[in-house]
Design an enzyme around this catalytic site. Structure first.
Site, PDB file in Angstrom:
ATOM      1  N   GLU A 295      32.913  30.114  38.999  1.00  0.00           N
ATOM      2  CA  GLU A 295      33.456  30.725  40.259  1.00  0.00           C
ATOM      3  C   GLU A 295      33.735  32.273  39.987  1.00  0.00           C
ATOM      4  OE1 GLU A 295      34.766  30.668  44.312  1.00  0.00           O
ATOM      5  OE2 GLU A 295      33.591  29.272  43.140  1.00  0.00           O
ATOM      6  N   ASP A 479      38.535  29.694  46.447  1.00  0.00           N
ATOM      7  CA  ASP A 479      38.642  28.768  45.421  1.00  0.00           C
ATOM      8  C   ASP A 479      38.752  27.450  46.093  1.00  0.00           C
ATOM      9  OD1 ASP A 479      38.879  30.414  43.194  1.00  0.00           O
ATOM     10  OD2 ASP A 479      41.071  30.952  44.032  1.00  0.00           O
TER      11      ASP A 479
END
Length: 497
Positions: A295, A479
């Site tokens: 990420e 997220d």
């Protein structure tokens, strides 16, 4: 009442399918629709609100979990406590006057903070920066914690992804990161934290939010977003990375999610160069049959981003990123559309598609003879999301991209499910799959809200986001999007990455 609501949703789904897709309605929809209802609702067919209803109903119908699901997911390595506060309000409380915006790679003073905040507020863009002065940061942090309306939340990409995954009761989640007493208290009980990750003090990140249309001096925010900064040495040095990798042998995950690389950028080139080498070595020790998702987050150092692209991306199987990160990534390596200084409004889908394809061609496994592991990119921006995958590796991607958009639509409004009265469609209904020739013209069917196209052996899945009109909290949306997309994804093959 619920029967009427269900009938209305199904009607909207059916009409959208008929109007935008074709006259042959699926049997499972036809059997619930009666002619009188169609007649009574005819006047609503072309209303803007009906598009949101059609898309939301289609999501509920089409989003399904994959046949093979993850059972254990390990997440690391950045974790902290977020202090969320009004950006303009806090800066006013710090006796800072509005002025001209100017970006800073590293913040050294209140003046730097003000200039960087104004710069990103004026663009309606998210950003994250390191604050180098420990004493000044702690004074600002105290003022933020005492500011009326300030709120404390679980923070850090890894911890937020872990929290989202923990909402699935059958999924076991391991979280490695600097977990202090306050953060440990706030984490979901389902999350396992290894003893090596616990520390005596929490790491705090300050999140300065602003609303769409908010003004400060001559600066006007075109959309809601936030500016994040911290003096976070533990996360900045990725000090939990070795503990994370060492924990994997006993935990035996079937998916690894890594975040926090952006935190090292503010530590200086000498540190990040050495630490990235150690990180690549550590990650390379993870068994090849375990997929790794990386990420990304906001960065400003082109050399640092280039190093991540060349050294890190080829050893992970999936990445997640937003529009700022995607464009900067291309700018850092002189990729497609690198001459764009910034996106103007909603990023052009064709240009985004060009950059995604370039990443998979240059740093992924779009070439079957490549030794790179990267086969999946989950891109998200305010109005739409795209999942780009190399053919043959990932399944259920239509459901995965819709699931990510659905959670963005609901979570931004502070809700568990989408409320169509609080959201709006901003994605274009017609667009091109590439900015370069040949420019394939594509369209979005609200009743089947995933547009699919291929370029070589890369498949693109696009779905719109129903954008929250009055977002309550923007932090952690990326997220949650990536986490949800991964939950609904599955590996098509057992082929090692």
């Amino acid at each position: 009442m619920w029967r009427k609501a269900s009938a209305a949703a199904l009607l909207a789904l059916a009409v959208g399918y008929f109007y935008h897709g074709g006259p042959d309605l699926p049997e499972q929809i036809l059997q619930y629709i009666s002619l009188p209802i169609i007649h009574s609702s005819h006047h609503n067919l072309n209303s803007q609100n009906s598009l949101e209803q059609v898309i939301s109903a289609a999501w509920e119908s089409l989003i399904t979990l994959p046949t093979r699901q993850w059972s254990k997911v390990a997440v690391g390595v950045n974790a902290c406590v977020d202090v969320v506060v009004s950006g303009v309000g806090l800066l006013q409380a710090l006796a800072v006057d509005p002025g001209t915006g100017l970006d800073h790679e590293v913040l050294h003073s209140k003046e730097d903070l003000k200039e960087a905040f104004i710069h990103y507020m004026g663009h309606g863009a998210a950003a994250e920066r390191f604050f180098s002065n420990k004493e000044v940061f702690h004074r600002i942090a105290r003022a933020a914690a005492e500011y009326p309306g300030a709120k404390l939340y679980v923070g850090g990409n890894a911890a937020l992804i872990g929290q989202k995954l923990a909402t699935y009761p059958d999924l076991m989640v391991l979280l490695c990161g600097p977990v202090g007493p306050k953060l440990h208290e706030m984490l979901d009980e389902q999350i396992v934290v290894p003893p090596g990750s616990l520390q005596d003090m929490d790491e705090f990140h300050l999140i300065l939010e602003y609303k769409a249309g908010e003004r400060w001096g001559s600066t006007h925010a075109p959309q809601a977003n936030r500016f994040i900064f911290s003096h976070d040495v533990s996360n900045g040095e990725m000090s939990s990375l070795e503990t994370f990798v060492a924990s994997l042998e006993e935990f035996e995950p079937d998916l690894v999610i890594l975040s926090g690389l952006h935190m090292m950028e503010g530590q200086g080139r000498e540190l990040w160069e050495e630490r990235l080498k150690e990180a690549v070595s550590a990650i390379s020790d993870i068994p090849k049959d375990i997929p790794i998702h990386l990420e990304l987050a906001s960065m400003t150092d082109k050399d640092y981003m280039n190093t991540i692209m060349k050294e890190f991306m080829p050893i992970v199987s999936s990445i997640g990123l937003n529009e700022q990160e995607l464009l900067f990534l291309s700018q850092a390596s002189e990729g497609p559309h690198a001459d764009l200084p910034a996106w103007k409004g909603t990023p052009d889908i064709g240009q985004v598609s060009d950059i995604l394809l370039w990443i998979l061609e240059q740093h992924g496994r779009s070439d079957p003879s490549s030794e790179a592991d990267l086969t999946r990119i989950h891109f998200h921006t305010l109005a739409y999301h795209i999942l780009a995958t190399v053919d043959g590796y990932w399944g259920n991607q239509a459901a995965a991209v819709m699931a990510g958009a659905r959670v963005a639509s609901s979570q931004a409004c502070g809700l568990r499910s989408v409320d169509v009265s609080k959201v709006e469609l901003r994605a274009p209904l017609e667009f091109h799959g590439s900015y370069f020739e040949p420019r394939e013209k594509l369209s979005l069917n609200p009743a089947e809200p995933v547009t699919v196209w291929r370029r070589g052996n890369v498949t693109f899945h696009l779905t719109p986001v129903l954008v929250c009109k009055e977002p309550l909290r923007t932090v952690g949306l990326g997220d949650a999007i990536s986490a949800e997309g991964l939950v609904y994804s599955e590996l098509k093959t057992q082929q090692p990455f």
